[in-house]
Write a protein that holds these residues in place. Sequence first.
Motif, PDB file in Angstrom:
ATOM      1  N   GLY A  62      33.803 -28.609   2.725  1.00 44.75           N
ATOM      2  CA  GLY A  62      33.086 -29.699   3.374  1.00 44.75           C
ATOM      3  C   GLY A  62      33.230 -29.670   4.879  1.00 44.75           C
ATOM      4  N   LEU A  65      31.008 -26.894   6.181  1.00 41.30           N
ATOM      5  CA  LEU A  65      29.617 -27.358   6.144  1.00 41.30           C
ATOM      6  C   LEU A  65      29.348 -28.342   7.276  1.00 41.30           C
ATOM      7  N   ASN A  66      30.324 -29.181   7.587  1.00 39.59           N
ATOM      8  CA  ASN A  66      30.182 -30.123   8.686  1.00 39.59           C
ATOM      9  C   ASN A  66      29.934 -29.406  10.008  1.00 39.59           C
ATOM     10  N   ASP A  67      30.658 -28.309  10.224  1.00 37.65           N
ATOM     11  CA  ASP A  67      30.459 -27.544  11.460  1.00 37.65           C
ATOM     12  C   ASP A  67      29.108 -26.845  11.476  1.00 37.65           C
ATOM     13  N   VAL A  69      26.311 -27.903  10.033  1.00 40.80           N
ATOM     14  CA  VAL A  69      25.293 -28.923  10.279  1.00 40.80           C
ATOM     15  C   VAL A  69      25.349 -29.418  11.727  1.00 40.80           C
ATOM     16  N   ASP A  70      26.560 -29.513  12.288  1.00 36.15           N
ATOM     17  CA  ASP A  70      26.733 -30.095  13.630  1.00 36.15           C
ATOM     18  C   ASP A  70      26.715 -29.059  14.748  1.00 36.15           C
ATOM     19  N   ILE A 126      29.801 -34.822  -0.699  1.00 34.53           N
ATOM     20  CA  ILE A 126      30.147 -34.020   0.476  1.00 34.53           C
ATOM     21  C   ILE A 126      28.886 -33.507   1.167  1.00 34.53           C
ATOM     22  N   TYR A 129      26.913 -36.478   2.771  1.00 36.96           N
ATOM     23  CA  TYR A 129      27.512 -36.960   4.020  1.00 36.96           C
ATOM     24  C   TYR A 129      27.173 -36.023   5.183  1.00 36.96           C
ATOM     25  N   ASN A 130      27.347 -34.734   4.965  1.00 32.32           N
ATOM     26  CA  ASN A 130      27.117 -33.785   6.051  1.00 32.32           C
ATOM     27  C   ASN A 130      25.660 -33.762   6.501  1.00 32.32           C
ATOM     28  N   HIS A 133      25.172 -37.793   8.232  1.00 37.29           N
ATOM     29  CA  HIS A 133      26.049 -38.520   9.143  1.00 37.29           C
ATOM     30  C   HIS A 133      25.543 -38.562  10.582  1.00 37.29           C
ATOM     31  N   GLN A 134      24.716 -37.592  10.983  1.00 36.50           N
ATOM     32  CA  GLN A 134      24.161 -37.619  12.332  1.00 36.50           C
ATOM     33  C   GLN A 134      22.958 -38.554  12.449  1.00 36.50           C
TER      34      GLN A 134
END
Length: 302
Positions: A62, A65-67, A69-70, A126, A129-130, A133-134
């Motif tokens: 997760g 994946l967050n990195d 997406v961001d 998970i 959210y990713n 969240h933005q």
Amino acid sequence: MRLSNLPTVLSNTLVGLALGSRVSGVDWAQWIEPASSWRRLGGLMGEGWPVVVAGVLFYAGGMILNDVVDRHVDRQERPHRPLPSGRVNVVAAGGAAAVMLVVGVALAASLGAAPGVWAVGLAALIVAYNLLHQHTSGAAVLMGACRAALYLMAASVLASRSAALLREAAPLAALLGLYVVMLTIVARREARSSGDEAGGRRQLAWAMAILPLLGAAVVTPAGWAWFGASVAAAALVLWLIGAARHLDRQPPDIRAVVHAHLAGICLIDAYFLALMGMPAAVLAAWLCFGLTLAGHRRIMGT
């Protein structure tokens, strides 16, 4: 992967396994004695180690994946991170995240249908959210739901009765989830946080010091467990009060308060385990707390 935060996942899954054992009808009074408590802890980990590994894979995947997406935001705010700096290939990172989530689901499913269903739900949370969240502040609820689902996934390994699982384990899972929702709100947009924005989070951070204590309304400690629960509660409250005080600095230290609240997850787990009368597991959760603090000195947790 925010490796420094992984001990919080270990203590979360330990609470989940303990809750599952409790729901299955284990007489906790026999585990108060230290020797028996260590044997019980070993038994829980022996039965549930695949779900522990699954939890670690879910968290690490997760975070990757967050990195992914961001990465466009990170090019502006955190150009030193692995993806925007070019040190890690985006396709490779996305592939690693996908593999971790799939293997995590497979490991949980190997323990039974119920853990498998919870694992699929956790993986979906998970990803959701990713992706969101933005775009919406409401995604903080999804982050809290991820931690709550981790409790329930681990608990379902040993709890054969779904109704009892939801009745006895879900309230503690909800408390942890709400704490994480608050933590996510406090941490939001930390790279661009001003003093005024941090001031708006101050009351929320102070409330986080009290919220986990409601666990005593869910699990009533018996015998000597009252003493252990009182010690664990004192340690938890003192730490979270200290965490909130980082917001009183000028300028407020948002990163320090986030790190402190992340480590505090292990102290919440220790308190819940103390309520259930498992001294060996409490010590294990406190060890996870120490490992998280040590890890944050080398690897950023946020």
